[in-house]
Design a protein around this motif. Structure first.
Motif, PDB file in Angstrom:
ATOM      1  N   SER A   7       0.840  -1.193   0.000  1.00 16.80           N
ATOM      2  CA  SER A   7       0.000   0.000   0.000  1.00 16.80           C
ATOM      3  C   SER A   7       0.878   1.248   0.000  1.00 16.80           C
ATOM      4  CB  SER A   7      -0.938   0.009   1.210  1.00 16.80           C
ATOM      5  OG  SER A   7      -0.192   0.046   2.413  1.00 16.80           O
ATOM      6  N   GLU A   8       0.246   2.369  -0.216  1.00 22.49           N
ATOM      7  CA  GLU A   8       0.965   3.633  -0.302  1.00 22.49           C
ATOM      8  C   GLU A   8       1.733   3.927   0.984  1.00 22.49           C
ATOM      9  OE1 GLU A   8      -0.067   8.190  -1.807  1.00 22.49           O
ATOM     10  OE2 GLU A   8      -1.633   6.683  -1.585  1.00 22.49           O
ATOM     11  N   TYR A  10       3.354   6.415   3.698  1.00 25.77           N
ATOM     12  CA  TYR A  10       3.206   7.761   4.245  1.00 25.77           C
ATOM     13  C   TYR A  10       4.386   8.073   5.153  1.00 25.77           C
ATOM     14  CZ  TYR A  10      -1.573   7.614   2.496  1.00 25.77           C
ATOM     15  OH  TYR A  10      -2.682   7.535   1.688  1.00 25.77           O
ATOM     16  N   ASN A 290      -2.143  15.731  -3.079  1.00 27.80           N
ATOM     17  CA  ASN A 290      -1.402  14.556  -2.620  1.00 27.80           C
ATOM     18  C   ASN A 290      -1.171  14.524  -1.117  1.00 27.80           C
ATOM     19  OD1 ASN A 290      -0.677  13.195  -5.267  1.00 27.80           O
ATOM     20  ND2 ASN A 290       0.101  15.264  -5.641  1.00 27.80           N
TER      21      ASN A 290
END
Length: 364
Positions: A7-8, A10, A290
């Motif tokens: 997943s992205e 962060y 974003n």
């Protein structure tokens, strides 16, 4: 057993300074003494006071409640709908009043720049504007200061109109003379080819009656270099960053039609609302598409310092003497105007901060 899919990623280390459960804030500034001021423009929420100070765990109207009540008899000495507050590091809180609740035509004499003395907590001076400076379409958005030029310094204000020309308004703080620069120029105008996308969705005006239109807002983002010689700016609906020498902006012998030749293009920085500069000349800019915050070095190199799902529309920035970067996060894109009248914002709105290890740029 189902595999855990990638997943992205962060990153960035934010901490919560204050949670807002009432009206939506847009502006924040931190004084040299560490006092924190917030503003709440009148965009439809129940705004009890448009300028406040965070004192402990409370929001207190600033400089007092009376100043935050619109007085038709004395429109220049009361706040109408404040979009931006800026502490100059030298004992003054500057209040930029749009005079235009709900983006209406500015009330005559209501659009103003107000200097508040932080020692006495009283208004020291008010700068109002003529009708050739604040147009019927004008929305005063942000302001930066430099006291190293002129007898009392200069202020630079963005006009982020959604229906008229964008511009940078230059104010001589000695005599209050103000004039528009880069009026309707490409660099201060919305990018007509830009389609903003936030939280995976296209951002556009979606009205209660089902009609839609593109979201367009002119020059908004604003930062001044640490030496006061360069002004960085960008339209809100654009990913492009521009700059111009403040000397050229002040020089009225340069015709406005020739002034765009003095503008420099820095490339894409992401679509930003707020910007700020530190003492080393590094520009910090949000990227509302974003959920990110970016550093732009004087040589043009850009670095993303935070990418965080909680940063739902980073609005205004401020740098404190504690070397923290403060940012208002207000979910602006979830307002009813973008969702057929349905309010998708989730309280609280937040004031966050992250340690950057840099001091704010000086004004003198």
């Amino acid at each position: 057993m189902k595999p855990k899919l990638p997943s992205e990623q962060y990153f960035g280390n934010f901490e919560l300074v204050y949670a807002f459960y009432g009206a939506m804030p847009t502006g924040v500034t931190v004084s040299e003494a560490g006092r924190i001021f917030i503003c709440f423009p009148k965009w439809g929420d129940d705004v009890k006071f448009t300028v406040a100070e965070i004192v402990g765990d409370k929001l207190l109207p600033y400089p007092n409640l009376q100043t935050n009540f619109v007085n038709p008899e004395n429109i220049t000495m009361t706040f109408i709908s404040v979009q931006s507050v800026v502490a100059d590091g030298l004992g003054t809180l500057w209040v930029l009043d749009t005079g235009a609740p709900n983006f209406s035509v500015p009330i005559k004499g209501g659009a103003k720049l107000v200097a508040v003395d932080l020692k006495t907590n009283t208004i020291r001076r008010v700068y109002t504007f003529t009708e050739d400076v604040v147009l019927p379409t004008t929305y005063l958005n942000d302001v930066r200061f430099d006291y190293r030029v002129g007898n009392a310094g200069y202020a630079y204000i963005t006009d982020s109109s959604s229906t008229g020309p964008g511009a940078i308004i230059v104010v001589d703080l000695e005599n209050g003379t103000a004039f528009r620069r880069l009026n309707g120029a490409k660099s201060t105008s919305p990018d007509p080819y830009f389609i903003p996308k936030v939280e995976g969705q296209i951002l556009m005006n979606r009205n209660k009656d089902g009609s839609t239109s593109p979201f367009r807002l002119a020059s908004d983002s604003l930062a001044i270099s640490h030496d006061g010689k360069i002004l960085y700016f960008a339209p809100l609906t654009s990913r492009h960053l521009f700059s111009i020498s403040t000397e050229a902006l002040r020089d009225r012998t340069i015709p406005d039609m020739n002034l765009p030749y003095h503008v420099e293009y820095w490339g894409e920085k992401g679509a930003s609302d707020g910007m700020i500069t530190d003492a080393k000349g590094i520009v910090y800019a949000g990227d509302y598409e974003n959920n990110s915050i970016r550093k732009i070095f004087p040589n043009g190199v850009m670095e993303t310092i935070s990418h965080d799902p909680r940063v739902l529309w980073p609005d205004t920035f401020s740098i404190g003497l504690d070397q923290y970067l403060y940012v208002i996060v207000n979910q602006l894109h979830r307002q009813p105007r973008f969702h057929y009248g349905k309010d998708l914002r989730q309280k609280p709105y937040s004031l966050l901060r992250m340690k950057i290890g840099e001091f704010p740029a000086a004004t003198i």
